[in-house]
Design a protein around this motif. Structure first.
Motif, PDB file in Angstrom:
ATOM      1  N   ASP A 129      38.477  42.096  31.031  1.00  0.00           N
ATOM      2  CA  ASP A 129      37.271  42.702  30.471  1.00  0.00           C
ATOM      3  C   ASP A 129      36.017  41.935  30.869  1.00  0.00           C
ATOM      4  OD1 ASP A 129      38.894  44.567  29.260  1.00  0.00           O
ATOM      5  OD2 ASP A 129      38.910  43.550  27.304  1.00  0.00           O
ATOM      6  N   GLY A 130      36.184  40.646  31.136  1.00  0.00           N
ATOM      7  CA  GLY A 130      35.048  39.833  31.552  1.00  0.00           C
ATOM      8  C   GLY A 130      34.711  39.960  33.026  1.00  0.00           C
ATOM      9  N   GLY A 131      35.475  40.779  33.737  1.00  0.00           N
ATOM     10  CA  GLY A 131      35.171  41.029  35.147  1.00  0.00           C
ATOM     11  C   GLY A 131      35.827  40.079  36.119  1.00  0.00           C
ATOM     12  N   PHE A 132      36.808  39.295  35.638  1.00  0.00           N
ATOM     13  CA  PHE A 132      37.447  38.325  36.530  1.00  0.00           C
ATOM     14  C   PHE A 132      38.321  39.037  37.565  1.00  0.00           C
ATOM     15  CE2 PHE A 132      40.138  34.762  37.751  1.00  0.00           C
ATOM     16  CZ  PHE A 132      39.213  33.733  37.795  1.00  0.00           C
ATOM     17  N   ALA A 133      38.278  38.579  38.810  1.00  0.00           N
ATOM     18  CA  ALA A 133      39.080  39.130  39.922  1.00  0.00           C
ATOM     19  C   ALA A 133      38.861  40.629  40.072  1.00  0.00           C
ATOM     20  CB  ALA A 133      40.561  38.817  39.715  1.00  0.00           C
ATOM     21  N   ARG A 134      37.612  41.051  39.940  1.00  0.00           N
ATOM     22  CA  ARG A 134      37.311  42.486  39.972  1.00  0.00           C
ATOM     23  C   ARG A 134      37.513  43.096  41.364  1.00  0.00           C
ATOM     24  NH1 ARG A 134      32.283  40.165  38.966  1.00  0.00           N
ATOM     25  NH2 ARG A 134      32.283  41.022  36.855  1.00  0.00           N
ATOM     26  N   HIS A 135      37.696  42.256  42.378  1.00  0.00           N
ATOM     27  CA  HIS A 135      37.891  42.769  43.729  1.00  0.00           C
ATOM     28  C   HIS A 135      39.278  43.377  43.921  1.00  0.00           C
ATOM     29  CE1 HIS A 135      39.787  38.846  43.774  1.00  0.00           C
ATOM     30  NE2 HIS A 135      40.396  39.159  44.911  1.00  0.00           N
ATOM     31  N   LEU A 136      40.187  43.158  42.966  1.00  0.00           N
ATOM     32  CA  LEU A 136      41.559  43.640  43.093  1.00  0.00           C
ATOM     33  C   LEU A 136      41.745  44.955  42.342  1.00  0.00           C
ATOM     34  CD1 LEU A 136      43.522  40.304  42.475  1.00  0.00           C
ATOM     35  CD2 LEU A 136      43.213  41.471  44.672  1.00  0.00           C
ATOM     36  N   PRO A 137      42.712  45.780  42.789  1.00  0.00           N
ATOM     37  CA  PRO A 137      43.078  46.973  42.022  1.00  0.00           C
ATOM     38  C   PRO A 137      43.584  46.561  40.641  1.00  0.00           C
ATOM     39  CG  PRO A 137      44.062  47.013  44.210  1.00  0.00           C
ATOM     40  CD  PRO A 137      43.482  45.641  44.029  1.00  0.00           C
ATOM     41  N   ASP A 138      43.539  47.494  39.675  1.00  0.00           N
ATOM     42  CA  ASP A 138      43.827  47.159  38.280  1.00  0.00           C
ATOM     43  C   ASP A 138      45.170  46.463  38.090  1.00  0.00           C
ATOM     44  OD1 ASP A 138      41.409  48.122  37.539  1.00  0.00           O
ATOM     45  OD2 ASP A 138      42.148  50.033  36.774  1.00  0.00           O
ATOM     46  N   ASP A 139      46.266  47.046  38.613  1.00  0.00           N
ATOM     47  CA  ASP A 139      47.587  46.443  38.409  1.00  0.00           C
ATOM     48  C   ASP A 139      47.670  45.058  39.032  1.00  0.00           C
ATOM     49  OD1 ASP A 139      48.347  48.649  37.026  1.00  0.00           O
ATOM     50  OD2 ASP A 139      49.564  49.530  38.624  1.00  0.00           O
ATOM     51  N   ALA A 140      47.177  44.955  40.263  1.00  0.00           N
ATOM     52  CA  ALA A 140      47.214  43.669  40.953  1.00  0.00           C
ATOM     53  C   ALA A 140      46.306  42.662  40.261  1.00  0.00           C
ATOM     54  CB  ALA A 140      46.793  43.847  42.406  1.00  0.00           C
ATOM     55  N   ARG A 141      45.241  43.136  39.682  1.00  0.00           N
ATOM     56  CA  ARG A 141      44.299  42.266  38.994  1.00  0.00           C
ATOM     57  C   ARG A 141      44.952  41.614  37.775  1.00  0.00           C
ATOM     58  NH1 ARG A 141      38.795  44.588  36.293  1.00  0.00           N
ATOM     59  NH2 ARG A 141      37.726  42.617  35.915  1.00  0.00           N
ATOM     60  N   VAL A 142      45.659  42.412  36.987  1.00  0.00           N
ATOM     61  CA  VAL A 142      46.347  41.878  35.815  1.00  0.00           C
ATOM     62  C   VAL A 142      47.387  40.845  36.225  1.00  0.00           C
ATOM     63  CG1 VAL A 142      47.949  42.447  33.949  1.00  0.00           C
ATOM     64  CG2 VAL A 142      45.940  43.880  34.340  1.00  0.00           C
ATOM     65  N   ARG A 143      48.176  41.164  37.249  1.00  0.00           N
ATOM     66  CA  ARG A 143      49.214  40.235  37.690  1.00  0.00           C
ATOM     67  C   ARG A 143      48.597  38.943  38.237  1.00  0.00           C
ATOM     68  NH1 ARG A 143      54.309  42.201  38.203  1.00  0.00           N
ATOM     69  NH2 ARG A 143      54.797  40.734  39.883  1.00  0.00           N
ATOM     70  N   ALA A 144      47.503  39.074  38.964  1.00  0.00           N
ATOM     71  CA  ALA A 144      46.850  37.885  39.519  1.00  0.00           C
ATOM     72  C   ALA A 144      46.315  36.986  38.410  1.00  0.00           C
ATOM     73  CB  ALA A 144      45.727  38.304  40.459  1.00  0.00           C
ATOM     74  N   ILE A 145      45.743  37.584  37.367  1.00  0.00           N
ATOM     75  CA  ILE A 145      45.215  36.794  36.271  1.00  0.00           C
ATOM     76  C   ILE A 145      46.348  36.162  35.468  1.00  0.00           C
ATOM     77  CG2 ILE A 145      43.924  36.916  34.106  1.00  0.00           C
ATOM     78  CD1 ILE A 145      42.160  39.050  35.417  1.00  0.00           C
ATOM     79  N   GLN A 146      47.459  36.874  35.303  1.00  0.00           N
ATOM     80  CA  GLN A 146      48.629  36.276  34.650  1.00  0.00           C
ATOM     81  C   GLN A 146      49.086  35.036  35.414  1.00  0.00           C
ATOM     82  OE1 GLN A 146      51.186  39.680  34.801  1.00  0.00           O
ATOM     83  NE2 GLN A 146      50.759  40.307  32.685  1.00  0.00           N
TER      84      GLN A 146
END
Length: 204
Positions: A129-146
């Protein structure tokens, strides 16, 4: 004086946290917990059900405490990591409890698993929600942040899990001196991970 059930629970909880941190689940003794808590063994079983459930309740509460105390700011990840590092330094019992869990309980589904999973999920979605790793698609973004979250947790926790190795590898005379160096290093590594996601986060 009237019996104070809540005070008894608090005393049992505090005594059990110390007992489990020192001896683990298998080595902990309910009679020692009862003596330290100035309570009887029957009260422990009444309030918590079993030694295993008491251990799980304490670990869950400690994790909730750190989650409630520290929030990872998407715009200041490195500073948040420094605060988490300090929290672990001030609460060494959590690392010991997690290590005992890994040695004695790992692989067995726990009663508190859904709550713990949800708590970590909240941290991940806070970064989303804070916009971290916004360059990634949604699913990949969640996994990358995990992956980033767990990497940062490892960077912090290992310093407290193996204090002698920390002191010796860094060639410091004292553990506090080694920790001071490690805190600066961990914050700097977290800053690089947070500001260069393309290089630091795994591809989807």
């Amino acid at each position: 004086m009237a019996y104070d059930a809540e005070d008894t629970r608090r005393r049992i909880f505090a005594a059990a946290a110390d007992e489990f941190a020192a001896h683990g689940l298998a080595g902990a003794r309910v009679d020692r917990i009862a003596t330290a808590a100035r309570a009887n063994k029957q009260a422990i079983y009444l309030y918590y059900g079993s030694k295993e459930k008491l251990f799980a309740a304490i670990l869950r509460a400690k994790l909730e405490e750190v989650c409630a105390s520290i929030s990872i700011d998407p715009d200041a990840v490195a500073e948040s990591v420094g605060q988490i590092f300090d929290w672990y330094q001030e609460h060494p019992e959590l690392i010991r409890l997690l290590l005992w869990e890994a040695l004695e309980v790992c692989g067995e589904p726990g009663e508190g698993d859904p709550e713990r999973r949800a708590a970590f999920g909240e941290k991940v979605h806070h970064l989303v929600d804070g916009g971290f790793a916004r360059h990634l698609p949604d699913d990949a973004r969640v996994r990358a942040i995990q992956d980033l979250l767990f990497t940062v947790m490892g960077l912090i926790a290992w310093n407290f899990a193996v204090p002698e190795m920390c002191r010796l590898v860094l060639d410091e005379e004292t553990y506090p001196a080694a920790l001071a160096r490690r805190r600066e290093t961990v914050i700097e590594v977290a800053r690089k991970l947070a500001t260069t996601p393309d290089a630091s986060l795994p591809p989807p």
